[in-house]
Scaffold this active site. Structure first.
Site, PDB file in Angstrom:
ATOM      1  CB  SER A  24      -0.918   0.017   1.219  1.00 14.09           C
ATOM      2  OG  SER A  24      -1.919  -0.957   1.092  1.00 14.09           O
ATOM      3  CE  LYS A  42      -3.652   0.745  -1.168  1.00 13.82           C
ATOM      4  NZ  LYS A  42      -4.411   0.331   0.037  1.00 13.82           N
ATOM      5  CE1 TYR A  45      -4.721   0.785   4.518  1.00 10.37           C
ATOM      6  CE2 TYR A  45      -3.249  -0.458   5.923  1.00 10.37           C
ATOM      7  CZ  TYR A  45      -3.622  -0.024   4.671  1.00 10.37           C
ATOM      8  OH  TYR A  45      -2.898  -0.398   3.587  1.00 10.37           O
ATOM      9  CB  VAL A  87      -0.138  -5.893   4.318  1.00 11.50           C
ATOM     10  CG1 VAL A  87      -1.384  -5.246   4.868  1.00 11.50           C
ATOM     11  CG2 VAL A  87      -0.242  -6.154   2.836  1.00 11.50           C
TER      12      VAL A  87
END
Lengths: 309, 309, 309, 309
Positions: free
Chosen positions: A64, A67, A243, A261
């Protein structure tokens, strides 16, 4: 800057007996095969000095963290038009939750939850074949890190493609709300591949340096984004980068950061440095356990915090 | 610092034809009687200079901004023990939502949503009668602002007590989960009264100065909290200070801030200044419309942002 | 009708070694003091014959079963106007959930979840003092059961009043949405007291007989409600009478029924009989464990089911 | 039975000036092309008499009504083992909601919401190729209706396959929770095709007759399911057959029924008759507007209700 190297070393040393802590991501089978006993810290200052300790040359799956780079590309393509497609608020939910997506009619809360990054991939795909869009992302990251050796780990990409049912669900759900322009498989092809990019801590810290230095790459002087956009990407990282552990990270570390992750975290100390940490074991909200601890110690010892001295 | 005064004046001037925009809070009847055509900006630098424009001497209902001060008091009483009672994550919901509270078994997501602030009031109440706890809060704020004239608007307190059914619901819900130690009416008595404190922009900017100057009050040199705690309160303000508009505020303004439905916003520019703005009309997520715009302009023109230059 | 008595006896006998199963309701302290080793079955046919086995003369707290009677009264007062205040759909949630209430703006999904029954109590209260409304409810039930000895268990009423924080939350939440006309304490006074009515299985089966016999009380020939309204109350019992176990009850038992956390269940076999069972131990969704099993066996052995022979 | 024909005629006549009411389903493009001005009622008694009025020979897309038949097949294959995969409770949500599916970890609430029917299709698929499973379903329905002309409308199947993103999302979401054994495309292939089966009211009423007559087909005397299973399927239809309008349907009509977005409804009067109505315009919860009204009138005039006379 001997001080910084000493701090990086001390953080590594103080945490070294906890190497192996946490739990490997297991929902992507290929990630579960990584040796958990790895730990690296790389820090690049805005004047170009690198300080490193531990496994900083080993490439890992950035997941991630990618991103951040696709968001940068998408903002370059359509600017604030992006916010018609994706929100800018923390989600209050797990990274792969679909509940919010139904309640808010297919508009993801922010570009860092999976659904939001899939919408961002759809933007990056505009006018391209999937292969070209993937190529553009890899090329952009190579340029940022000034390192042509960065590449996609095809085993991870394949593993994620074969098992990423929740992401397929998210993409189809957005498609149902007409929030994806391209075919679902194309968009997911781009998404799964950029998540599978492999980088070392050293490469990652270099690649993120523009966020710490007002949008410019201090190594070659080139402008990546405006100072204002760099600030705003940092704001999004702080608000949404971990998150449902974003508040905790802001409270403990006090720096914008984006976790993956694969166990990596990229953090920004604005005006000071770009920092990449990596250790594969995750905590209960899916962020690198040792990486989080390392950034907390590092922020304490450097005194770096966006919230005051 | 002539520059800052000029900036404050220019922001006020550029927005002056929008005075009256937004919608008055109407769920507390007394707040709906306020004249909407008011607008003030007050800024106090960490070296003690004040710059003001507009209605900066008029007292208004600080409402949820008071939660910053009760949080400070509660952390002073029980430190990190507070986080067993309240979380530190953005809520992804409206300020008075009860949905999250059920899903998370009576533990509010953060100290700035109503449920969280009610739990904080319960902590402040420990060992006190409600009247004493209210007195302690008012005294603390007077001390911070160095102004003994600050007081509770009893009409607002009464109005909120009579109509605050959602807050009664939230408190009883937490009580059902044993997350309130004291009788519900006592806790709500404290909560409704501290929300009804009235302050001017000038007083508010002074009271918040410790957050911008490493926990110390630069006007008298006294320490309010440690530098580390000041940073952490700023972190919470940035993450959660504007309810479900926190991400937008971080993106546009880039400073920690806490809004109230009375139309006030207190913002921190760490190391630089404490800023209070006020205009009663609210935007659709319940934050002062003109106040938000003023802080966005001010941040642009001063270059202040926690996310880089 | 020797057959029916034999069936009732056989059901009691076959389950007698399971007496004591399940878990006592503990959120109302007074209910947790009941002896769990009790079990009764009483069945009254539409031609007035009673068949009983076990502890059918012991009064127990009917709790939510009382909602059937307050619903009947409220429909008598305002007819279908009730459905502006309360819905008629299963909730898909626990009996005391507040989530749905927020999503649907203070309108409870049906009259049998707590929030819905509180709204029904508000209707029954119209034009009365709380004490009068409570009196009217008790009087109505005494009339239905033809038994003047039925009364409220004041210990249970007091226990629930002292600990019913979730119900206080639900009521205040509805009040915030203007879905209660009377003061919250008045409405809850009525609600807590009608839930605390104590009845034996025999009394309860008699009281519910109008639902099995087209709205008439076959014992004295009096009309309680129209045949059409009796059918509709049965429909509501079937759809919503067992909270989030309603589907399971319909599937296994196939008769309209309403359970209470005191361990009672009132069931209707239309055209055949009214049945009351009682055993204090509850299953995981809050319905009498043995009572549910007894009704399942009884339905099998009588062949009674609303869904066919 | 002249009476029943007269009732059917009167219902048709009394509603005939409302033909065309409601809104065509538009999320499946092919369904939006249907002429809305159609309306039919067909009723088959358990002794084999058919009474019809209106457009009862026109085949329409039965859509979700097919779920009754696939449920019957799946129960035949694995019996109560099905309930490990799918629940039996009303959903309290729209037919295509994914929220519940996340909260309950991939187990759909009942076999009649889309997710549940997709899980049922997965069961029917066991040991088959998709094409064979589709063939088995069509063959079963032909057998029930005793009519070999029943077939899939390939245009509808294609239309749904091309646009059914939400169903693709639901299936992938369940796959992520390992609640589908077969490849997602295979399961959806079966699902989309059985939803696209076209039948007339007359055929549909015949096909559903086993549910009204204790599991036997009275036309040829053959047993389809046990009496007990027929009752239980009726129970599921009553509880869950009209999505979030199931409670309303039970209250107004009082018969088990299953609706489809093609505008059809199949209802059971246990021991009396099977009834199929059709009119394409839908009400706000997605059930045939005129069809619902017709069943309400029919139930009133026949006195049929599972909840008493």
């Amino acid at each position: 800057m001997a001080d910084l190297q000493a701090i990086v070393d001390s953080v590594y040393y103080d945490l070294s007996d906890r190497i192996g802590e946490g739990k490997l991501a297991d929902y992507i089978p290929e990630l579960a095969t990584v040796d958990p006993k790895q730990f690296g810290i790389a820090l690049v200052t805005v004047d170009g000095q690198t300080h490193a300790a531990g496994d900083t040359e080993t490439a890992f799956s950035i997941q991630s963290i990618s991103k951040v780079f696709t968001l940068t590309l998408a903002l370059g393509k359509i600017g604030d038009g992006l916010w018609k497609r994706v929100g800018r608020e923390p989600s209050g939910n797990a990274f792969n939750s679909i509940v919010q997506l139904e309640q808010e009619k297919g508009k993801p809360r922010n570009p860092f939850i999976n659904a939001g990054a899939i919408a961002v991939a759809d933007v990056v795909l505009a006018g391209h074949l999937p292969k070209e869009a993937i190529g553009e992302i890899v090329q952009f990251i190579r340029h940022l890190a000034d390192d042509e050796s960065i590449a996609i780990d095809q085993n991870v990409a394949r593993s994620e493609t074969q098992t990423g049912y929740r992401n397929v669900a998210l993409a189809n759900f957005m498609k149902a709300f007409r929030n994806l322009d391209h075919p679902v498989e194309h968009v997911l092809g781009v998404y799964f591949h950029h998540c599978a990019i492999a980088m070392s801590c050293r490469q990652l810290a270099h690649a993120g340096l523009y966020l710490a230095s007002a949008g410019r790459n201090p190594l070659n002087g080139g402008s990546v984004v405006s100072a204002s956009r760099a600030r705003r990407i940092n704001a999004l990282m702080l608000m949404c980068g971990h998150y449902d552990g974003s508040g905790d990270f802001a409270y403990r570390v006090g720096l914008p950061g984006k976790s993956g992750v694969g166990g990596g975290i990229l953090a920004t100390a604005p005006g000071k440095a770009s920092i990449a940490v990596w250790s594969p074991g995750l905590n209960e909200v899916g962020n690198s356990q040792l990486g989080s601890a390392a950034l907390e110690l590092l922020a304490q010892r450097t005194g770096w915090s966006v919230f005051g001295q």
